[in-house]
Design a protein around this motif. Structure first.
Motif, PDB file in Angstrom:
ATOM      1  N   SER A 183     168.412  41.255 -11.692  1.00 17.28           N
ATOM      2  CA  SER A 183     169.118  40.216 -10.967  1.00 17.28           C
ATOM      3  C   SER A 183     169.071  38.904 -11.751  1.00 17.28           C
ATOM      4  N   THR A 184     170.198  38.189 -11.780  1.00 22.68           N
ATOM      5  CA  THR A 184     170.281  36.928 -12.506  1.00 22.68           C
ATOM      6  C   THR A 184     170.814  35.834 -11.603  1.00 22.68           C
ATOM      7  N   LYS A 185     170.573  34.587 -11.996  1.00 21.22           N
ATOM      8  CA  LYS A 185     171.092  33.448 -11.232  1.00 21.22           C
ATOM      9  C   LYS A 185     172.607  33.372 -11.349  1.00 21.22           C
ATOM     10  N   HIS A 186     173.076  33.391 -12.566  1.00 19.66           N
ATOM     11  CA  HIS A 186     174.509  33.343 -12.858  1.00 19.66           C
ATOM     12  C   HIS A 186     174.755  34.342 -13.975  1.00 19.66           C
ATOM     13  N   ASN A 187     175.859  35.069 -13.875  1.00 21.34           N
ATOM     14  CA  ASN A 187     176.165  35.982 -14.966  1.00 21.34           C
ATOM     15  C   ASN A 187     177.668  36.034 -15.203  1.00 21.34           C
ATOM     16  N   LEU A 188     178.020  36.568 -16.355  1.00 23.51           N
ATOM     17  CA  LEU A 188     179.408  36.699 -16.748  1.00 23.51           C
ATOM     18  C   LEU A 188     179.566  38.034 -17.456  1.00 23.51           C
ATOM     19  N   ALA A 189     180.534  38.827 -17.020  1.00 23.83           N
ATOM     20  CA  ALA A 189     180.850  40.104 -17.656  1.00 23.83           C
ATOM     21  C   ALA A 189     182.279  40.018 -18.179  1.00 23.83           C
ATOM     22  N   ARG A 190     182.433  40.309 -19.481  1.00 19.93           N
ATOM     23  CA  ARG A 190     183.757  40.253 -20.094  1.00 19.93           C
ATOM     24  C   ARG A 190     184.076  41.583 -20.763  1.00 19.93           C
ATOM     25  N   LEU A 191     185.317  42.034 -20.582  1.00 20.22           N
ATOM     26  CA  LEU A 191     185.829  43.214 -21.266  1.00 20.22           C
ATOM     27  C   LEU A 191     186.664  42.708 -22.434  1.00 20.22           C
ATOM     28  N   ILE A 192     186.239  43.054 -23.651  1.00 17.43           N
ATOM     29  CA  ILE A 192     186.870  42.531 -24.858  1.00 17.43           C
ATOM     30  C   ILE A 192     187.448  43.685 -25.668  1.00 17.43           C
ATOM     31  N   LYS A 193     188.728  43.578 -26.005  1.00 20.12           N
ATOM     32  CA  LYS A 193     189.405  44.585 -26.839  1.00 20.12           C
ATOM     33  C   LYS A 193     189.297  44.156 -28.290  1.00 20.12           C
ATOM     34  N   GLN A 194     188.755  45.042 -29.127  1.00 22.93           N
ATOM     35  CA  GLN A 194     188.696  44.830 -30.564  1.00 22.93           C
ATOM     36  C   GLN A 194     189.685  45.786 -31.221  1.00 22.93           C
ATOM     37  N   THR A 195     189.798  45.745 -32.513  1.00 22.79           N
ATOM     38  CA  THR A 195     190.764  46.580 -33.219  1.00 22.79           C
ATOM     39  C   THR A 195     190.571  48.061 -32.929  1.00 22.79           C
ATOM     40  N   ASP A 196     189.344  48.564 -33.053  1.00 20.20           N
ATOM     41  CA  ASP A 196     189.096  50.007 -32.930  1.00 20.20           C
ATOM     42  C   ASP A 196     188.312  50.422 -31.698  1.00 20.20           C
ATOM     43  N   ASN A 197     187.883  49.456 -30.881  1.00 21.41           N
ATOM     44  CA  ASN A 197     187.059  49.793 -29.723  1.00 21.41           C
ATOM     45  C   ASN A 197     187.076  48.623 -28.741  1.00 21.41           C
ATOM     46  N   CYS A 198     186.250  48.731 -27.721  1.00 25.29           N
ATOM     47  CA  CYS A 198     186.097  47.655 -26.748  1.00 25.29           C
ATOM     48  C   CYS A 198     184.620  47.325 -26.593  1.00 25.29           C
ATOM     49  N   VAL A 199     184.366  46.154 -26.038  1.00 27.41           N
ATOM     50  CA  VAL A 199     183.006  45.694 -25.802  1.00 27.41           C
ATOM     51  C   VAL A 199     182.932  45.135 -24.393  1.00 27.41           C
ATOM     52  N   ILE A 200     181.900  45.517 -23.678  1.00 29.52           N
ATOM     53  CA  ILE A 200     181.571  44.805 -22.448  1.00 29.52           C
ATOM     54  C   ILE A 200     180.428  43.877 -22.827  1.00 29.52           C
ATOM     55  N   PHE A 243     175.732  51.425 -18.124  1.00 26.86           N
ATOM     56  CA  PHE A 243     177.055  51.276 -18.742  1.00 26.86           C
ATOM     57  C   PHE A 243     178.167  51.629 -17.759  1.00 26.86           C
ATOM     58  N   GLU A 244     178.010  52.741 -17.069  1.00 23.94           N
ATOM     59  CA  GLU A 244     179.025  53.164 -16.095  1.00 23.94           C
ATOM     60  C   GLU A 244     179.142  52.159 -14.945  1.00 23.94           C
ATOM     61  N   LEU A 245     178.021  51.613 -14.500  1.00 27.67           N
ATOM     62  CA  LEU A 245     178.056  50.599 -13.440  1.00 27.67           C
ATOM     63  C   LEU A 245     178.772  49.331 -13.903  1.00 27.67           C
ATOM     64  N   LEU A 246     178.540  48.932 -15.133  1.00 22.82           N
ATOM     65  CA  LEU A 246     179.235  47.762 -15.672  1.00 22.82           C
ATOM     66  C   LEU A 246     180.742  48.007 -15.735  1.00 22.82           C
ATOM     67  N   LYS A 247     181.141  49.193 -16.195  1.00 22.37           N
ATOM     68  CA  LYS A 247     182.563  49.522 -16.318  1.00 22.37           C
ATOM     69  C   LYS A 247     183.290  49.443 -14.978  1.00 22.37           C
ATOM     70  N   LYS A 248     182.593  49.739 -13.884  1.00 23.74           N
ATOM     71  CA  LYS A 248     183.229  49.739 -12.565  1.00 23.74           C
ATOM     72  C   LYS A 248     183.710  48.349 -12.130  1.00 23.74           C
ATOM     73  N   ASN A 249     183.273  47.302 -12.826  1.00 20.05           N
ATOM     74  CA  ASN A 249     183.702  45.951 -12.492  1.00 20.05           C
ATOM     75  C   ASN A 249     185.089  45.616 -13.040  1.00 20.05           C
ATOM     76  N   PHE A 250     185.632  46.489 -13.895  1.00 26.83           N
ATOM     77  CA  PHE A 250     186.897  46.198 -14.560  1.00 26.83           C
ATOM     78  C   PHE A 250     188.006  47.124 -14.078  1.00 26.83           C
ATOM     79  N   LYS A 251     189.213  46.636 -14.119  1.00 25.21           N
ATOM     80  CA  LYS A 251     190.383  47.389 -13.683  1.00 25.21           C
ATOM     81  C   LYS A 251     190.616  48.588 -14.600  1.00 25.21           C
TER      82      LYS A 251
END
Length: 128
Positions: free
Chosen positions: A44-61, A112-120
């Motif tokens: 648990s964190t006070k404030h957090n930010l999760a971003r889905l980033i598209k790179q050339t050959d893959n993605c990053v959360i 990882f799977e739980l993080l992915k569920k936050n994105f469309k």
């Protein structure tokens, strides 16, 4: 008539200049597809930010969580459903360290799977 032509020409020139200045200089630059603040996550964190980033050959959360004494940033690199690598950086008063996660570890895959569920789904499909 001339005034109308000047006005139309001015509009066309202005839109051409705007189009040139908004075009990315590097088409291979990473692009943030989606981001969310204060998602439910462990630890648990006070404030957090999760971003889905598209790179050339893959993605990053990229997940950044802020604690009272500092912050932790996790990077989950993947393509499709395949987790390629993952690591965290802790920047805190008591320690600064990097931890590399085993992408085959069941607990890490669950996170990882739980993080992915936050994105469309439509944005995750861009990571195939």
């Amino acid at each position: 008539m001339i005034r109308t032509q000047v006005l139309v020409s001015t509009i066309l020139i202005a839109s051409s200049i705007t189009a040139c200045t908004t075009t990315p200089t590097n088409p291979n630059a990473p692009v943030v597809l989606e981001q969310h603040k204060n998602i439910s996550a462990e630890p648990s964190t006070k404030h957090n930010l999760a971003r889905l980033i598209k790179q050339t050959d893959n993605c990053v959360i990229e997940f950044t969580g802020n604690f009272e004494t500092g912050k932790a940033t996790e990077h989950w690199i993947f393509k499709g459903d395949q987790l390629i690598s993952a690591f965290s950086n802790i920047d805190a008063e008591v320690e600064n360290k990097q931890t590399v996660f085993d992408p085959n570890d069941a607990e890490k895959m669950k996170n990882f799977e739980l993080l992915k569920k936050n994105f469309k789904t439509a944005n995750l499909e861009k990571c195939l």
